[in-house]
Every structure is written in C-alpha cells, then in structure tokens.
Design a protein around this motif. Structure first.
Motif, PDB file in Angstrom:
ATOM      1  N   GLN A 149      45.969  53.840 -19.641  1.00 11.03           N
ATOM      2  CA  GLN A 149      47.302  53.814 -19.058  1.00 11.03           C
ATOM      3  C   GLN A 149      48.340  53.420 -20.117  1.00 11.03           C
ATOM      4  OE1 GLN A 149      47.424  55.207 -16.315  1.00 11.03           O
ATOM      5  NE2 GLN A 149      45.821  54.559 -14.895  1.00 11.03           N
ATOM      6  N   ILE A 150      49.608  53.412 -19.720  1.00 11.33           N
ATOM      7  CA  ILE A 150      50.716  53.141 -20.640  1.00 11.33           C
ATOM      8  C   ILE A 150      51.179  51.702 -20.459  1.00 11.33           C
ATOM      9  CG2 ILE A 150      53.028  53.845 -21.351  1.00 11.33           C
ATOM     10  CD1 ILE A 150      52.441  56.570 -19.965  1.00 11.33           C
ATOM     11  N   HIS A 151      51.069  50.903 -21.504  1.00  9.79           N
ATOM     12  CA  HIS A 151      51.458  49.493 -21.480  1.00  9.79           C
ATOM     13  C   HIS A 151      52.629  49.319 -22.458  1.00  9.79           C
ATOM     14  CE1 HIS A 151      47.425  48.272 -19.691  1.00  9.79           C
ATOM     15  NE2 HIS A 151      47.218  49.514 -20.111  1.00  9.79           N
ATOM     16  N   MET A 152      53.761  48.851 -21.949  1.00  5.25           N
ATOM     17  CA  MET A 152      54.980  48.797 -22.753  1.00  5.25           C
ATOM     18  C   MET A 152      55.628  47.412 -22.708  1.00  5.25           C
ATOM     19  SD  MET A 152      55.257  51.953 -23.910  1.00  5.25           S
ATOM     20  CE  MET A 152      56.947  51.949 -24.544  1.00  5.25           C
ATOM     21  N   ALA A 153      56.362  47.114 -23.772  1.00  8.48           N
ATOM     22  CA  ALA A 153      57.167  45.894 -23.780  1.00  8.48           C
ATOM     23  C   ALA A 153      58.384  46.047 -22.873  1.00  8.48           C
ATOM     24  CB  ALA A 153      57.610  45.573 -25.207  1.00  8.48           C
ATOM     25  N   ASN A 154      58.933  47.257 -22.804  1.00  3.93           N
ATOM     26  CA  ASN A 154      60.107  47.546 -21.988  1.00  3.93           C
ATOM     27  C   ASN A 154      59.797  48.706 -21.055  1.00  3.93           C
ATOM     28  OD1 ASN A 154      62.011  45.636 -23.258  1.00  3.93           O
ATOM     29  ND2 ASN A 154      61.726  46.931 -25.066  1.00  3.93           N
ATOM     30  N   PRO A 155      60.485  48.797 -19.917  1.00  6.65           N
ATOM     31  CA  PRO A 155      60.142  49.827 -18.928  1.00  6.65           C
ATOM     32  C   PRO A 155      60.512  51.237 -19.376  1.00  6.65           C
ATOM     33  CG  PRO A 155      62.115  48.625 -18.255  1.00  6.65           C
ATOM     34  CD  PRO A 155      61.568  47.910 -19.455  1.00  6.65           C
ATOM     35  N   ILE A 156      59.789  52.214 -18.828  1.00  4.85           N
ATOM     36  CA  ILE A 156      60.135  53.617 -18.986  1.00  4.85           C
ATOM     37  C   ILE A 156      60.197  54.241 -17.597  1.00  4.85           C
ATOM     38  CG2 ILE A 156      59.082  53.820 -21.286  1.00  4.85           C
ATOM     39  CD1 ILE A 156      56.720  55.286 -19.895  1.00  4.85           C
ATOM     40  N   THR A 157      60.975  55.293 -17.463  1.00  4.08           N
ATOM     41  CA  THR A 157      61.095  55.971 -16.162  1.00  4.08           C
ATOM     42  C   THR A 157      60.571  57.401 -16.211  1.00  4.08           C
ATOM     43  OG1 THR A 157      63.368  56.622 -16.685  1.00  4.08           O
ATOM     44  CG2 THR A 157      63.062  54.556 -15.476  1.00  4.08           C
ATOM     45  N   HIS A 223      55.228  45.782 -18.815  1.00  2.68           N
ATOM     46  CA  HIS A 223      55.507  46.967 -18.009  1.00  2.68           C
ATOM     47  C   HIS A 223      54.367  47.972 -18.196  1.00  2.68           C
ATOM     48  CE1 HIS A 223      59.632  45.612 -17.184  1.00  2.68           C
ATOM     49  NE2 HIS A 223      59.572  45.127 -18.404  1.00  2.68           N
ATOM     50  N   VAL A 224      53.710  48.324 -17.093  1.00  2.00           N
ATOM     51  CA  VAL A 224      52.588  49.259 -17.135  1.00  2.00           C
ATOM     52  C   VAL A 224      52.893  50.441 -16.222  1.00  2.00           C
ATOM     53  CG1 VAL A 224      50.140  49.611 -16.630  1.00  2.00           C
ATOM     54  CG2 VAL A 224      50.907  47.440 -17.615  1.00  2.00           C
ATOM     55  N   GLU A 277      39.680  46.295 -12.744  1.00  2.43           N
ATOM     56  CA  GLU A 277      40.145  45.716 -11.482  1.00  2.43           C
ATOM     57  C   GLU A 277      40.658  44.302 -11.705  1.00  2.43           C
ATOM     58  OE1 GLU A 277      36.975  45.988  -8.672  1.00  2.43           O
ATOM     59  OE2 GLU A 277      36.812  48.178  -8.830  1.00  2.43           O
ATOM     60  N   GLU A 278      39.933  43.527 -12.483  1.00  2.00           N
ATOM     61  CA  GLU A 278      40.362  42.160 -12.760  1.00  2.00           C
ATOM     62  C   GLU A 278      41.626  42.140 -13.619  1.00  2.00           C
ATOM     63  OE1 GLU A 278      37.680  39.153 -13.729  1.00  2.00           O
ATOM     64  OE2 GLU A 278      36.520  39.493 -11.892  1.00  2.00           O
ATOM     65  N   GLY A 279      41.731  43.098 -14.525  1.00  2.00           N
ATOM     66  CA  GLY A 279      42.927  43.181 -15.353  1.00  2.00           C
ATOM     67  C   GLY A 279      44.167  43.469 -14.529  1.00  2.00           C
ATOM     68  N   LEU A 280      44.031  44.358 -13.547  1.00  2.00           N
ATOM     69  CA  LEU A 280      45.161  44.681 -12.670  1.00  2.00           C
ATOM     70  C   LEU A 280      45.588  43.454 -11.869  1.00  2.00           C
ATOM     71  CD1 LEU A 280      47.090  46.733 -11.383  1.00  2.00           C
ATOM     72  CD2 LEU A 280      45.265  47.336  -9.774  1.00  2.00           C
ATOM     73  N   VAL A 288      53.547  41.007 -14.418  1.00  2.00           N
ATOM     74  CA  VAL A 288      53.676  42.316 -15.058  1.00  2.00           C
ATOM     75  C   VAL A 288      54.095  43.343 -13.994  1.00  2.00           C
ATOM     76  CG1 VAL A 288      52.420  44.165 -16.251  1.00  2.00           C
ATOM     77  CG2 VAL A 288      51.939  41.764 -16.799  1.00  2.00           C
ATOM     78  N   THR A 289      55.051  44.187 -14.347  1.00  2.00           N
ATOM     79  CA  THR A 289      55.480  45.256 -13.448  1.00  2.00           C
ATOM     80  C   THR A 289      54.534  46.439 -13.624  1.00  2.00           C
ATOM     81  OG1 THR A 289      57.798  44.579 -13.580  1.00  2.00           O
ATOM     82  CG2 THR A 289      57.349  46.825 -12.819  1.00  2.00           C
ATOM     83  N   VAL A 290      53.741  46.718 -12.595  1.00  2.00           N
ATOM     84  CA  VAL A 290      52.787  47.822 -12.641  1.00  2.00           C
ATOM     85  C   VAL A 290      53.298  48.935 -11.731  1.00  2.00           C
ATOM     86  CG1 VAL A 290      50.414  48.564 -12.276  1.00  2.00           C
ATOM     87  CG2 VAL A 290      50.879  46.228 -13.073  1.00  2.00           C
TER      88      VAL A 290
END
Length: 341
Positions: A149-157, A223-224, A277-280, A288-290
């Motif tokens: 998946q995509i893990h970011m310091a800042n959000p993307i749309t 942000h994920v 699952e545990e990471g989520l 974290v915003t997932v």
C-alpha cells in the motif's frame, strides 16, 4: 486454510530456538535474518519452522538465529557461501537474477499473502524451478508479503499526486509501478525506511500494512492509502545451503523438506497476513489516517488504468527463461483466487 493467531504463540515457539548446553552436540542450523527480532518473520515464521524441524528430526537439528549480517540482498550469497546455513531474501533486491518470481507480484491478483504464497510455490515447482534462478541454493519455500500500500508523510487525493514525490521502492514490480506513476525512486532496504521518513529524505514508501507496526511507520507515515487488494505483492524465498543439507542424514534431510514447501509457504503467508491486520489496528490507534479505497473508487479505477499492459511486459521480459510464462501466470491466479474456497 491457516487461521491461528500466529503472533500470540510466537513467544512460546521462540523458546524452541534456544540451545541448551546439553544439546550442543546436536546439529545447529544457523539462520541469518535482516529484519528486527520483533518482525513476524523472526517472531513467528522462523520459530514455528524451527519447532517443526526440531520435532521432525527428533531433536537432532536445532535452529540458531543470527542478526545484523548486512544488506538483505546479501543473504542469498551468504547462504551460498556457507557464512550462514539458511536465510530468506526479497527477490526484488537482486535485480536481473530473479525475473520469474515477479509473476506473483503482478497487480490485481486480489488475494492475501497466504493464498498467494501457496500459488507461488505450486507454480514455481511446475513451471519455474527448471529455470534455476536460485542456482547454488536449495529453496525451502517461496512466499509473499501482504498487499503493498501507499504510506505517506502527507496526504494524497489521487495517484497523480505522487508525480515527482520521493518514494522508497524495494525493487521488483514496485519499480515499474513507480515509473508509471512518475515518482522519484529511492532505493533502500525496508529497515532504513523509518529513518529516511523521519529525516525527510523520502516522502513515502510502498510497503505492506504490517510495517506500520513492525517498522514503526505509524510514527512517521501518518497517511496511508489502502487500495483494494493492494498494488502488488512482494516475492520472498526461504533457502538453505545444499552442502549443509548434504551433511545431514537422508532421514533428516527428508524431515526438513517435509516441513517446508507448501506447508511453510502457507504458514509464512498467514503470519504476514496476521501482521498486516495488527499493523492496521496499530496505525489507527496511533492516529494514522487510513483511506480504504472502495473497488469502484476513483483511485482504484485510476490504478487499474495505470497497470494496463504489465502482464504482457512481464511475459516478454522472461522470454529468455524458456518457460510458458503466460500459462504460469494464468494458473497462479487461478490457484490463488480459488484457495480456501
């Protein structure tokens, strides 16, 4: 299918890896690992297999873990050269040598690591083993991590927001995805991602959800974006030195092989799924915003368009391996998608 909570039994199983003074006359199988001891591969997969090996050999073979042996790409050579007896490696860290293993990494498979790992092992044996990409090693099993998946310091749309962003890529299919997205690719082992994120060297990383906990990315990648089925899977091998195996009795060699192969593939994949699952859970608990993208969401549709033609490109890239890659890919997907049904 494997449904046990591997992480809960890890502590008990780890005890099986401790060598007592009385047992020092037994054969010690030295396993090198490049991930931290708390990671599922070291806390669950290796200890579980160690217990299987010890039981299967009636205590004659015991496993001893060794850490900090260098870059993860070196594990293949360390085992081949006998510096350690066994290890595991990520195929994407050794570009050029491993091409066929990228079949399981292709996007849109839509399954978890356990299903993919079993399919990976079966298709390897039927189609790919004869190409001898693991020359100099005996392969214990193949497996995958969970959906990347995509893990970011800042959000993307949108995926277009990744254009020119500095993204750590681990090799394999990730490289092609990064190229299509127009990111600035940064190469580094997974163990360096936290530091690079913390220092602002990279803007983000493509990696499974489990690393939010195991590599503490929940502290630096707030942000994920979780695409349905993920963007890709990552291919790994667990392998052993053939000379070490040759030094064992035939009974013990066969005992080790009996607890490896598909059984080990399923267990390893399930352990990485449990870690995801545990990471989520850990990520959400830490703020974290997932963003879990629905199958018909804009980014999911954007991704499907982005990856068009990747199957054909991979099939063309392995033409020199003299295997039926198209048939192998079709069978791999059929096995994975029907697994457990």
């Amino acid at each position: 299918m494997i449904r046990r909570n591997f992480l809960k039994v890890a502590g008990a199983l780890t005890l099986g890896m401790t060598l007592s003074t009385a047992a020092m006359s037994d054969t010690v199988l030295r396993v090198g690992s490049w991930l931290p001891p708390t990671h599922a591969q070291n806390a669950v997969v290796w200890p579980t297999w160690a217990k299987w090996v010890e039981d299967a050999t009636e205590g004659r073979v015991k496993i001893q873990m060794e850490y900090g042996l260098g870059h993860p790409s070196a594990m293949f050579n360390l085992v081949e050269d006998g510096a350690v007896d066994a290890s595991f490696g990520y195929h994407g860290y050794v570009p050029g040598r491993f091409k066929l293993t990228q079949g399981i990494e292709q996007p849109l498979l839509g399954v978890n690591a356990e299903a993919a790992s079993v399919a990976h092992w079966r298709v390897h044996n039927k189609y790919f083993a004869k190409a001898n990409e693991h020359d100099g090693l005996e392969v214990l099993t193949l497996f995958t991590h969970g959906p990347g998946q995509i893990h970011m310091a800042n959000p993307i749309t949108s995926l277009a927001d990744l254009q020119s962003k500095k993204i750590r890529l681990g090799g394999g299919v990730q490289g092609e995805l990064g190229k299509r997205m127009g990111v600035t690719a940064v190469g580094a082992p997974a163990t360096k991602v936290y530091e690079m994120m913390q220092q602002g060297v990279i803007d983000g990383v493509f990696i499974p959800m489990g690393e939010q906990k195991s590599l503490r990315l929940k502290e630096v990648a707030k942000h994920v974006v979780a695409l349905p089925g993920g963007m890709y899977l990552g291919s790994f091998a667990m392998f052993i030195n053939p000379d070490f195996m040759a030094g064992l009795s035939e009974k013990d060699r066969e005992a080790i092989r009996a607890v490896s192969g598909e059984k080990l593939a399923a267990m390893a994949g399930a352990a990485w799924d449990a870690a995801d699952e545990e990471g989520l859970i850990a990520a959400k608990a830490d703020g974290v915003t997932v963003t879990e993208v629905p199958a018909d969401g804009a980014m999911a549709l954007e991704f499907r368009d982005l990856v068009k033609g990747m199957d054909e490109e991979w099939i063309a890239s392995v033409a020199d391996r003299n295997v039926d890659a198209k048939a192998a890919l079709e069978e791999m997907r059929s096995i994975a998608q029907s697994y457990g049904k």
